[in-house]
Enzyme design. Sequence first.
Site, PDB file in Angstrom:
ATOM      1  N   LYS A  33     -21.124  -4.139 -18.027  1.00 10.85           N
ATOM      2  CA  LYS A  33     -19.540  -4.529 -18.520  1.00 10.85           C
ATOM      3  C   LYS A  33     -19.539  -5.760 -19.473  1.00 10.85           C
ATOM      4  CE  LYS A  33     -20.344  -7.900 -14.669  1.00 10.85           C
ATOM      5  NZ  LYS A  33     -20.487  -8.193 -13.144  1.00 10.85           N
ATOM      6  N   ARG A 118     -14.838 -11.730  -1.662  1.00 12.09           N
ATOM      7  CA  ARG A 118     -14.184 -11.501  -2.656  1.00 12.09           C
ATOM      8  C   ARG A 118     -13.439 -10.077  -2.800  1.00 12.09           C
ATOM      9  NH1 ARG A 118     -17.604 -11.451  -8.586  1.00 12.09           N
ATOM     10  NH2 ARG A 118     -18.271  -9.507  -7.728  1.00 12.09           N
ATOM     11  N   TYR A 246     -14.171 -32.118 -38.948  1.00 10.16           N
ATOM     12  CA  TYR A 246     -12.798 -32.784 -38.339  1.00 10.16           C
ATOM     13  C   TYR A 246     -13.052 -34.098 -37.608  1.00 10.16           C
ATOM     14  CZ  TYR A 246     -10.244 -28.178 -38.937  1.00 10.16           C
ATOM     15  OH  TYR A 246      -9.457 -27.295 -39.566  1.00 10.16           O
ATOM     16  N   MET A 292     -13.055 -23.620 -36.151  1.00  4.33           N
ATOM     17  CA  MET A 292     -12.797 -22.433 -35.618  1.00  4.33           C
ATOM     18  C   MET A 292     -13.822 -21.338 -36.031  1.00  4.33           C
ATOM     19  SD  MET A 292      -9.329 -20.079 -35.758  1.00  4.33           S
ATOM     20  CE  MET A 292      -8.387 -21.538 -35.294  1.00  4.33           C
TER      21      MET A 292
HETATM   22  C1  LIG Z   1     -21.727  -8.346 -12.670  1.00  2.00           C
HETATM   23  C2  LIG Z   1     -21.991  -7.581 -11.506  1.00  2.00           C
HETATM   24  C3  LIG Z   1     -23.447  -7.216 -11.372  1.00  2.00           C
HETATM   25  C4  LIG Z   1     -24.591  -7.760 -12.270  1.00  2.00           C
HETATM   26  O1  LIG Z   1     -24.835  -8.904 -11.709  1.00  2.00           O
HETATM   27  P1  LIG Z   1     -26.251  -9.858 -12.489  1.00  2.00           P
HETATM   28  O2  LIG Z   1     -26.200 -10.882 -11.907  1.00  2.00           O
HETATM   29  O3  LIG Z   1     -25.823  -9.833 -13.877  1.00  2.00           O
HETATM   30  O4  LIG Z   1     -27.252  -8.830 -12.186  1.00  2.00           O
HETATM   31  C5  LIG Z   1     -23.568  -6.455  -9.928  1.00  2.00           C
HETATM   32  N1  LIG Z   1     -22.952  -6.022  -9.223  1.00  2.00           N
HETATM   33  C6  LIG Z   1     -21.521  -6.556  -9.350  1.00  2.00           C
HETATM   34  C7  LIG Z   1     -20.519  -6.102  -8.264  1.00  2.00           C
HETATM   35  C8  LIG Z   1     -21.273  -7.116 -10.514  1.00  2.00           C
HETATM   36  O5  LIG Z   1     -20.068  -7.624 -10.748  1.00  2.00           O
END
Ligand SMILES: *Cc1c(COP(=O)(O)O)cnc(C)c1O
Length: 337
Positions: A33, A118, A246, A292
């Site tokens: 992701k 969550r 800056y 920036m």
């Molecule tokens: C991001 C995520 C992971 C991976 O977590 P890491 O700590 O990077 O291994 C696994 N499961 C879910 C549901 C996540 O959101």
Amino acid sequence: MSEIIIDKNAYLHNLTQISNKVGDKEKVIAVLKDNAYGHGASLMAKLASEFGIKWACVKSIKEAEEISLFFENIIVLSHIPTGDENPKFIYAINDISNLLNLKKGLKVHLAIDTMMHRNGLKLGDLQSAFEIAKKMDLKICGAYTHFRSSDEFSAEYFVQKENFEIAKARLRELFDKFNLPKGVFHSHNSAALERATDLGDELVRVGIAQFGYAQFNDSLNLKKVLSLWAHRVSKRVLAKGECVGYGGVFVASLDLDIATYDLGYGDGLLRYCGIGDLHLANGQKVLGKMSMDSFSTIDAGSKVCVFDDANVWAEFFRTISYDILVKLSKDIPRKII
Ligand SMILES: *Cc1c(COP(=O)(O)O)cnc(C)c1O
């Protein structure tokens, strides 16, 4: 032009270490992701798939489509149902109401709330989830949970593990009762994998460990995959008493050969305000406030390594390596060596 260098050997080494701990590379779900934690999703997906990884996990359909060629199974973690889903992917059910709004025929994995609170379904919701899924023509083909504090040495990991075992037993009964093929289960993220002693037949969802970041004493012996490089835009002598950047926050106490490099907070670096010692990989400091699109430091030649270990910046900014890595702009070219 700034660039990100991806160390292919380091990545393959990490995947090997992880697969060895899990016992089977086909049980590793590569979490890719957020542009593979800033590393570049399609690049990393290609390497992972060539290595033999069959599963990936992302947050959205858009991310899944970007890597869809590389994996048989892609789980979309954070999709909000529209009824117009791409049927190639597997969708997480974060809330029981999700089951009412997805396109018919889709494959889903139930998220189980084992204490993080969550996302996910409670034990008491599982029977109804199977009933609704049947009615809505959705295929439940797996279930998972997420640990809230696998990266902290507390008993909570074990409590959640136990809660998931209870859920798995219930789920197995339901797979049977509804005449469904037995689904896959997964719970361990990177930190949990480091602690795991017995994974049973579970898959694992590994994110940050792939990229070389251990949460504990690095029992997996991981190697950092990404290094961030900035290129020199200009150089000058900053004479004693002159300031750079800056607000003139940095004042030279002697004549210095300084240079300005082409990365700044517009490229996803956290903005350094010129106070405290923020170190580059060569041990030199960023001088004055970050701009920036640039920062200044002692001249280190035509390019300088900003970091090859995001923990250095994470510690300075009191955050975590993830936060430093994911912010790196997609526009920075990624190159594999
Ligand atoms: C991001 C995520 C992971 C991976 O977590 P890491 O700590 O990077 O291994 C696994 N499961 C879910 C549901 C996540 O959101």
